[in-house]
Structure formats: structure tokens, C-alpha cells
Design an enzyme around this catalytic site. Structure first.
Site, PDB file in Angstrom:
ATOM      1  N   LYS A  22     -41.264  -1.792  46.482  1.00 24.56           N
ATOM      2  CA  LYS A  22     -41.813  -2.703  47.570  1.00 24.56           C
ATOM      3  C   LYS A  22     -40.972  -2.805  48.755  1.00 24.56           C
ATOM      4  O   LYS A  22     -41.569  -2.769  50.012  1.00 24.56           O
ATOM      5  CB  LYS A  22     -41.710  -4.183  46.931  1.00 24.56           C
ATOM      6  CG  LYS A  22     -41.944  -5.286  47.871  1.00 24.56           C
ATOM      7  CD  LYS A  22     -41.776  -6.839  47.443  1.00 24.56           C
ATOM      8  CE  LYS A  22     -40.387  -7.287  47.282  1.00 24.56           C
ATOM      9  NZ  LYS A  22     -40.013  -7.883  48.419  1.00 24.56           N
ATOM     10  N   ASN A  23     -39.574  -2.819  48.647  1.00 26.93           N
ATOM     11  CA  ASN A  23     -39.056  -3.090  49.875  1.00 26.93           C
ATOM     12  C   ASN A  23     -38.873  -1.768  50.718  1.00 26.93           C
ATOM     13  O   ASN A  23     -38.569  -2.043  52.141  1.00 26.93           O
ATOM     14  CB  ASN A  23     -37.456  -3.611  49.501  1.00 26.93           C
ATOM     15  CG  ASN A  23     -37.522  -4.799  49.047  1.00 26.93           C
ATOM     16  OD1 ASN A  23     -38.505  -5.671  49.102  1.00 26.93           O
ATOM     17  ND2 ASN A  23     -36.519  -5.482  48.274  1.00 26.93           N
ATOM     18  N   ARG A  94     -41.251 -11.710  54.775  1.00 29.49           N
ATOM     19  CA  ARG A  94     -40.117 -11.553  55.396  1.00 29.49           C
ATOM     20  C   ARG A  94     -39.987 -10.079  56.204  1.00 29.49           C
ATOM     21  O   ARG A  94     -39.806  -9.947  57.401  1.00 29.49           O
ATOM     22  CB  ARG A  94     -38.739 -11.477  54.239  1.00 29.49           C
ATOM     23  CG  ARG A  94     -37.568 -11.097  55.061  1.00 29.49           C
ATOM     24  CD  ARG A  94     -36.782 -12.186  55.051  1.00 29.49           C
ATOM     25  NE  ARG A  94     -35.522 -11.875  55.744  1.00 29.49           N
ATOM     26  CZ  ARG A  94     -35.123 -12.702  56.609  1.00 29.49           C
ATOM     27  NH1 ARG A  94     -36.048 -14.009  57.117  1.00 29.49           N
ATOM     28  NH2 ARG A  94     -34.103 -12.365  57.276  1.00 29.49           N
ATOM     29  N   CYS A 118     -39.215 -15.284  50.771  1.00 30.88           N
ATOM     30  CA  CYS A 118     -38.529 -16.031  49.542  1.00 30.88           C
ATOM     31  C   CYS A 118     -37.591 -17.065  50.348  1.00 30.88           C
ATOM     32  O   CYS A 118     -36.757 -16.533  51.213  1.00 30.88           O
ATOM     33  CB  CYS A 118     -37.985 -15.079  48.719  1.00 30.88           C
ATOM     34  SG  CYS A 118     -39.229 -14.153  47.484  1.00 30.88           S
ATOM     35  N   ARG A 123     -31.252 -16.870  55.632  1.00 30.74           N
ATOM     36  CA  ARG A 123     -31.743 -15.595  56.208  1.00 30.74           C
ATOM     37  C   ARG A 123     -32.028 -15.404  57.610  1.00 30.74           C
ATOM     38  O   ARG A 123     -32.999 -15.309  58.164  1.00 30.74           O
ATOM     39  CB  ARG A 123     -32.958 -15.421  55.474  1.00 30.74           C
ATOM     40  CG  ARG A 123     -32.805 -15.421  53.935  1.00 30.74           C
ATOM     41  CD  ARG A 123     -34.199 -15.120  52.958  1.00 30.74           C
ATOM     42  NE  ARG A 123     -34.239 -13.519  53.167  1.00 30.74           N
ATOM     43  CZ  ARG A 123     -35.092 -12.880  52.562  1.00 30.74           C
ATOM     44  NH1 ARG A 123     -36.160 -13.631  51.994  1.00 30.74           N
ATOM     45  NH2 ARG A 123     -35.356 -11.528  52.336  1.00 30.74           N
ATOM     46  N   ILE A 125     -31.532 -13.764  61.661  1.00 33.30           N
ATOM     47  CA  ILE A 125     -31.798 -12.361  62.156  1.00 33.30           C
ATOM     48  C   ILE A 125     -30.932 -12.065  63.236  1.00 33.30           C
ATOM     49  O   ILE A 125     -31.339 -11.203  63.786  1.00 33.30           O
ATOM     50  CB  ILE A 125     -33.165 -12.257  62.506  1.00 33.30           C
ATOM     51  CG1 ILE A 125     -33.705 -13.278  63.435  1.00 33.30           C
ATOM     52  CG2 ILE A 125     -34.171 -12.413  61.175  1.00 33.30           C
ATOM     53  CD1 ILE A 125     -35.097 -12.931  64.284  1.00 33.30           C
ATOM     54  N   GLN A 127     -28.475 -10.550  63.642  1.00 29.93           N
ATOM     55  CA  GLN A 127     -27.899  -8.832  63.545  1.00 29.93           C
ATOM     56  C   GLN A 127     -28.855  -7.891  63.991  1.00 29.93           C
ATOM     57  O   GLN A 127     -28.695  -6.971  64.721  1.00 29.93           O
ATOM     58  CB  GLN A 127     -27.420  -8.435  62.155  1.00 29.93           C
ATOM     59  CG  GLN A 127     -26.295  -9.052  61.650  1.00 29.93           C
ATOM     60  CD  GLN A 127     -24.857  -9.178  62.713  1.00 29.93           C
ATOM     61  OE1 GLN A 127     -24.474  -8.085  62.924  1.00 29.93           O
ATOM     62  NE2 GLN A 127     -24.819 -10.054  63.101  1.00 29.93           N
ATOM     63  N   ASP A 306     -31.222  -8.689  43.880  1.00 34.18           N
ATOM     64  CA  ASP A 306     -32.627  -9.033  43.462  1.00 34.18           C
ATOM     65  C   ASP A 306     -32.789  -8.994  41.864  1.00 34.18           C
ATOM     66  O   ASP A 306     -33.784  -9.313  41.322  1.00 34.18           O
ATOM     67  CB  ASP A 306     -33.468  -7.987  44.181  1.00 34.18           C
ATOM     68  CG  ASP A 306     -33.557  -8.089  45.640  1.00 34.18           C
ATOM     69  OD1 ASP A 306     -34.135  -7.098  46.047  1.00 34.18           O
ATOM     70  OD2 ASP A 306     -33.189  -9.268  45.970  1.00 34.18           O
ATOM     71  N   ARG A 398     -46.423 -10.758  44.763  1.00 32.48           N
ATOM     72  CA  ARG A 398     -46.028 -10.190  46.039  1.00 32.48           C
ATOM     73  C   ARG A 398     -45.327  -8.929  45.874  1.00 32.48           C
ATOM     74  O   ARG A 398     -45.345  -8.097  46.685  1.00 32.48           O
ATOM     75  CB  ARG A 398     -45.142 -11.444  46.673  1.00 32.48           C
ATOM     76  CG  ARG A 398     -45.984 -12.563  47.450  1.00 32.48           C
ATOM     77  CD  ARG A 398     -44.708 -13.073  48.273  1.00 32.48           C
ATOM     78  NE  ARG A 398     -44.339 -11.987  49.237  1.00 32.48           N
ATOM     79  CZ  ARG A 398     -42.719 -12.173  49.764  1.00 32.48           C
ATOM     80  NH1 ARG A 398     -42.075 -13.167  49.430  1.00 32.48           N
ATOM     81  NH2 ARG A 398     -42.405 -11.277  50.343  1.00 32.48           N
TER      82      ARG A 398
HETATM   83  C1  EPZ Z   1     -33.746  -7.189  52.009  1.00 36.47           C
HETATM   84  O1  EPZ Z   1     -33.939  -8.467  52.591  1.00 36.47           O
HETATM   85  C2  EPZ Z   1     -35.005  -7.449  50.892  1.00 36.47           C
HETATM   86  N1  EPZ Z   1     -36.084  -7.802  51.435  1.00 36.47           N
HETATM   87  C3  EPZ Z   1     -34.404  -8.255  49.930  1.00 36.47           C
HETATM   88  O2  EPZ Z   1     -35.340  -8.595  48.657  1.00 36.47           O
HETATM   89  C4  EPZ Z   1     -32.964  -8.108  49.366  1.00 36.47           C
HETATM   90  O3  EPZ Z   1     -32.570  -9.167  48.651  1.00 36.47           O
HETATM   91  C5  EPZ Z   1     -31.991  -8.141  50.382  1.00 36.47           C
HETATM   92  O4  EPZ Z   1     -32.530  -7.033  51.458  1.00 36.47           O
HETATM   93  C6  EPZ Z   1     -30.563  -7.582  50.033  1.00 36.47           C
HETATM   94  O5  EPZ Z   1     -30.837  -6.324  49.445  1.00 36.47           O
HETATM   95  C7  EPZ Z   1     -36.800  -6.813  51.970  1.00 36.47           C
HETATM   96  O6  EPZ Z   1     -36.250  -5.542  52.054  1.00 36.47           O
HETATM   97  C8  EPZ Z   1     -38.170  -7.313  52.548  1.00 36.47           C
HETATM   98  P1  EPZ Z   1     -30.458  -8.606  54.272  1.00 36.47           P
HETATM   99  P2  EPZ Z   1     -32.971  -8.820  53.934  1.00 36.47           P
HETATM  100  O7  EPZ Z   1     -30.680  -8.402  55.889  1.00 36.47           O
HETATM  101  O8  EPZ Z   1     -33.335  -7.429  54.879  1.00 36.47           O
HETATM  102  C9  EPZ Z   1     -27.446 -11.989  56.040  1.00 36.47           C
HETATM  103  C10 EPZ Z   1     -36.856  -9.311  47.084  1.00 36.47           C
HETATM  104  O9  EPZ Z   1     -36.654 -10.072  46.247  1.00 36.47           O
HETATM  105  N2  EPZ Z   1     -27.945 -11.535  57.317  1.00 36.47           N
HETATM  106  O10 EPZ Z   1     -29.525  -7.460  53.733  1.00 36.47           O
HETATM  107  O11 EPZ Z   1     -33.457 -10.027  54.529  1.00 36.47           O
HETATM  108  C11 EPZ Z   1     -28.393 -12.652  55.113  1.00 36.47           C
HETATM  109  O12 EPZ Z   1     -28.451 -14.234  55.476  1.00 36.47           O
HETATM  110  C12 EPZ Z   1     -35.952  -9.314  48.494  1.00 36.47           C
HETATM  111  O13 EPZ Z   1     -37.423  -8.040  47.236  1.00 36.47           O
HETATM  112  C13 EPZ Z   1     -27.527 -12.048  58.385  1.00 36.47           C
HETATM  113  O14 EPZ Z   1     -26.400 -12.832  58.501  1.00 36.47           O
HETATM  114  O15 EPZ Z   1     -31.635  -8.792  53.494  1.00 36.47           O
HETATM  115  C14 EPZ Z   1     -28.108 -12.462  53.722  1.00 36.47           C
HETATM  116  O16 EPZ Z   1     -26.984 -13.450  53.657  1.00 36.47           O
HETATM  117  C15 EPZ Z   1     -35.318 -10.864  48.537  1.00 36.47           C
HETATM  118  N3  EPZ Z   1     -27.908 -11.980  59.641  1.00 36.47           N
HETATM  119  C16 EPZ Z   1     -27.452 -10.982  53.997  1.00 36.47           C
HETATM  120  O17 EPZ Z   1     -27.236 -10.733  55.322  1.00 36.47           O
HETATM  121  C17 EPZ Z   1     -28.882 -10.802  59.826  1.00 36.47           C
HETATM  122  O18 EPZ Z   1     -29.399 -10.684  60.959  1.00 36.47           O
HETATM  123  C18 EPZ Z   1     -28.417  -9.717  53.390  1.00 36.47           C
HETATM  124  O19 EPZ Z   1     -29.531  -9.838  53.891  1.00 36.47           O
HETATM  125  C19 EPZ Z   1     -29.579 -10.629  58.570  1.00 36.47           C
HETATM  126  C20 EPZ Z   1     -29.178 -10.876  57.436  1.00 36.47           C
END
Ligand code: EPZ
Length: 418
Positions: A22-23, A94, A118, A123, A125, A127, A306, A398
Site C-alpha cells: 500500500k505505502n 495521507r 490515520c 503528522r 509536513i 520537512q 505500523d 483502506r
Molecule cells: C508513512 O507515513 C506511512 N504512510 C505510515 O503508514 C507509516 O507509519 C510512516 O510512513 C512511518 O513509516 C504512507 O506511506 C502513506 P513520516 P508518513 O513522514 O510519510 C514526523 C499505515 O498504517 N514528521 O515518516 O506520514 C511525523 O510527525 C501508515 O500504513 C515531521 O515531523 O510518515 C512522524 O512523527 C500510518 N515532519 C514521523 O515524522 C514532517 O514533515 C514519521 O512520519 C513529516 C513527518
């Protein structure tokens, strides 16, 4: 709204085939915008997120078909000239934020509503925005819409404060069409970062180092269509490994990449389970008694966040006290209240959950609070005495392809009621 009814106590036996990841899929589908051409994507999971992204690309002017049986999408994005994704479109998932990176790369502009997804923490953005600005884009947020625009995208050195999966992928996509070289440092290393990078390169990009914490992208003047097959979903595979363990069953899980499953395989072996690996399959043989385990979620190759919720459900019936530390999301323990309604003994203190193993959970009505929480409740239902009714199963749909069909094929007593 659908519900799942599960009668616990059946040992799962047989074989299931893992679907596409999925991801990876939810990044690769928006990335087809960069091609401005025909792409064929194979091994896509037949899940709601894929259907939503098909609808979004079509609304933007793309010509997209998805053959559920063949698990194959044909996406022609040549007629897309701009990207405006409204709240209605973007709130479903997302991954709608990937429209930003792909459209900035191709059109040097995009407007996308804040993403949904979710509810497992704040969460942010920031970065993603930091990366786009480093490449020369102007980013404005007003009325819930993220506007990105650039005269020209120029390669830059970007050091991520957080090894964010989403930010790494989004910046990679925009950088494909920047002039010169971009270096992303402290990049996320998850398997699907590599999968997306391979897809971008199949479209003519020049991305190197994906899977390490330094990714180099040399901008290219144009990209083109391609045919690409998505990697198997290691989170779905891990979920089914935990389901097999939860019922003391004996399950073969086909179409996996063992390397991607190392953190979960190691942890389940620590809990006393027998796991045999051979080629692209593995076999999980459950045990009557499970040992406790301590788990700390980390970025890859650490234990994946996850699978924190699914394995916590399993640990409610392990012997002794298990400690779960969630280091990625601050709000990923909401499902604990639902497990406690089934008799689980869990105490949450900040980002730590202390799980005291109990003899057996008991079935009752519960509700999923997010995708992986839904999976955790299915696992609890498979173990519990009596019948568990799970509400809000649209969350599960989903990210898991026909979860009840796969479980029925393993002998579970499960049915979906609308
Ligand atoms: C992806 O989310 C996945 N979703 C998530 O899976 C997964 O849990 C996550 O990566 C971590 O592996 C998709 O790929 C659609 P991150 P993402 O940016 O990209 C912080 C599932 O169940 N952060 O690595 O949102 C954020 O708050 C879903 O399949 C910032 O601070 O994850 C979090 O604490 C749930 N600033 C951490 O980084 C940013 O700009 C990880 O977020 C971005 C993120």
C-alpha cells in the site's frame, strides 16, 4: 458502514498470498504525473486508497483504469495540465500530499488541500515544505490549501530534521525535474523508498542511494511512461504472521521479501514462535504459550510503527509483562481502550504501553480508530472467547485487500455484515 464479526479460537491453517505494498502504491500512483505519458503499474493491491487515487488522477484529467483481477493500473497522465486537489479529494488519505512533489516536478506548481489519513498523531509536513523551498519553490498555506510554485527548480542539499518517509519521497519526486544535483541527507530508508526510486528511474529519472540515508538525484529534462511492479506489502505480511501466531496456527505466507520482514521475524522468534523462511515464502507455526517481549518502534530497519498495534494485541495473551515504546507517533495507542473492553490489561504512560498478559480476551463490540488499530482488533477477535464485532471497518479496507476472504481461506470464522 460495514462490520466484521469474528468468532475466536480457530487455529489458522493454510496459505495466503501477500498483496502489493500500500505505502509504495500510494506514492507510485501520484508519481505517474511526472511521466506525462502512459504508465502500467502491476501488483497493485485492490484497496480503497488505490481507488481514491485513481479517482483523483481522473479528476485532474488523467485517463486511468484499474483491473482488480489483474491488479493492474493503466495511467495516462499526458492530458493533465495542472494539479488542484480540493479538500473533498485530498481528505481521504495521507498520500494525497504526494501530488505536491509530482506536480511541482512536472508543472512547477500545485495546489493540494491538507492531507487526511490515520489519526495517530499530529503528522506535520514541515520537512516536505523545507525540501520544496530548498529546491526554489514558494510555499503558501491558506484556507487549508498548500500552494507550491517555482520559476525554476534547482538542485539543493537538504538535511531532513526527521527521517520522514513522506518528505523523502515527496522531495525525491520534485528533485527529478530540478536542474542539477539534489542530495537528501538523513533520508528515510524504508523498502518502499527504494521501490519509488526504482519507479522514478524506470520513468527516466536519475535517483541513486535510495535505501541509504543519503539519496542523490540528478535532474532530467524529461520523463516517460514505463511498466512497473510494486513490491509485496511487508506490513500486510507481518500482520498475517501475527494472526497465525495469535491462533497457534500453521500458516504459509507467500510472495514476501524476507529481508523486509527481519524485525518482525526476529521479535516473533523471541516470543517462542517457529518461523521457517524459504525463498519468497515463510511458514509461521504457532505455539500454545507465547513469551512476553519488549518492543521499541523505530525507522527502518527497526521495528515498524505500523506493526506496533497488531503485535500489542498479540502480547495481551503472552506470559508476563511486555513494554511497548512508540517513538514515531505520539497518538498511536488509541486502540488500547478497545482492547481493554475485551479484557486486556494495558496501561499507557506517554509513549509507553505496559501490557500484562491475561489468560484469554473475551469478545464484545469494538470500533477501529485507524487502519492498523483495525488490524489489532481483528487479531484480538481471532484470539478471544466468543464473538467480536468490529465497527468502522472502512479503516481496514483502506490498507488490507479483502481481509475477511484471506482469513476465511485460512479457516477463520469471520464474516462481513453491512
Ligand atoms: C508513512 O507515513 C506511512 N504512510 C505510515 O503508514 C507509516 O507509519 C510512516 O510512513 C512511518 O513509516 C504512507 O506511506 C502513506 P513520516 P508518513 O513522514 O510519510 C514526523 C499505515 O498504517 N514528521 O515518516 O506520514 C511525523 O510527525 C501508515 O500504513 C515531521 O515531523 O510518515 C512522524 O512523527 C500510518 N515532519 C514521523 O515524522 C514532517 O514533515 C514519521 O512520519 C513529516 C513527518
Amino acid at each position: 458502514m460495514g462490520k466484521l464479526l469474528i468468532e475466536g479460537g480457530c487455529k489458522l491453517k493454510g496459505k495466503i498470498n501477500v498483496s502489493g505494498f500500500k505505502n509504495a502504491a500510494v506514492a507510485i500512483i501520484p508519481a505517474t504525473i511526472l511521466a506525462g505519458d502512459k504508465c502500467i503499474i502491476e501488483n497493485l493491491p485492490n484497496i480503497e486508497d488505490v481507488h481514491v487515487l485513481k479517482r483523483i488522477l481522473t479528476q485532474l484529467g488523467g485517463n486511468v483504469s484499474f483491473d482488480h483481477e489483474q491488479k493492474l493500473m493503466k495511467a495516462d497522465t499526458s492530458k493533465i495540465e495542472d494539479c488542484f486537489a480540493s479538500y473533498e479529494m485530498a481528505k481521504e488519505l495521507r498520500a494525497s500530499y504526494y501530488l505536491l512533489g509530482a506536480s511541482l516536478g512536472r508543472f512547477k506548481k500545485a495546489r493540494v488541500s491538507f492531507p487526511g489519513g490515520c489519526n495517530i498523531g499530529s503528522r506535520p509536513i514541515d520537512q516536505h515544505i523545507k525540501g520544496f523551498e530548498a529546491l526554489g519553490a514558494k510555499v503558501q498555506i491558506e484556507h487549508g490549501i498548500i500552494h507550491v510554485e517555482a520559476e525554476e527548480l534547482k538542485g539543493a542539499e537538504i538535511y531532513l530534521d526527521v527521517a520522514s518517509v513522506g518528505a523523502t519521497i515527496n522531495i525525491m519526486m520534485a528533485a527529478c525535474r530540478a536542474t542539477g544535483k539534489t542530495i537528501i541527507e538523513n533520508a528515510a530508508k524504508e523498502p518502499h523508498i527504494v521501490d519509488v526510486a526504482n519507479f522514478l528511474n524506470a520513468m527516466g529519472a536519475d535517483v541513486r542511494g535510495a535505501g541509504t540515508d543519503v539519496i542523490k538525484i540528478h535532474g532530467v529534462d524529461e520523463m516517460h511512461g514505463c511498466t512497473y511492479s510494486v513490491i509485496p506489502d511487508q506490513i500486510e505480511a507481518g500482520t498475517f504472521m501475527i494472526m497465525a501466531a495469535s491462533t497457534g496456527g500453521d500458516v504459509i505466507i507467500d510472495n514476501i521479501i524476507p529481508k523486509h520482514l527481519e524485525p518482525i521475524t526476529a521479535k516473533l522468534r523471541e516470543m517462542g514462535l517457529e518461523i521457517e523462511e524459504y525463498g519468497e515464502s515463510l511458514r509461521v507455526v504457532g505455539k500454545e504459550k507465547l513469551k512476553k517481549a519488549n518492543i521499541k518502534t523505530l525507522v527502518y530497519p527497526g521495528f515498524p510503527t505500523d506493526l506496533q498495534q497488531p503485535i500489542s494485541a498479540l502480547l495481551t495473551q503472552a506470559e508476563g509483562t511486555s513494554i511497548i515504546t512508540e517513538t514515531i507517533y505520539e497518538g498511536r495507542f488509541k486502540y488500547v481502550d478497545e482492547l481493554k473492553r475485551m479484557g486486556a490489561q494495558i496501561k499507557v504512560e506517554g509513549n509507553v504501553a505496559i501490557i500484562q498478559g491475561v489468560e484469554r480476551l473475551s469478545g464484545t463490540e469494538v470500533a477501529a480508530t485507524d487502519l492498523r488499530a483495525g488490524a489489532a482488533l481483528v487479531i484480538a477477535g481471532l484470539m478471544a472467547d466468543g464473538v467480536t464485532q468490529i465497527d468502522n471497518i472502512h479503516y481496514i479496507d483502506r490498507g488490507y485487500e479483502s481481509i475477511e476472504k484471506k482469513l476465511l481461506s485460512l479457516g477463520a470464522k469471520i464474516k462481513r455484515v453491512e
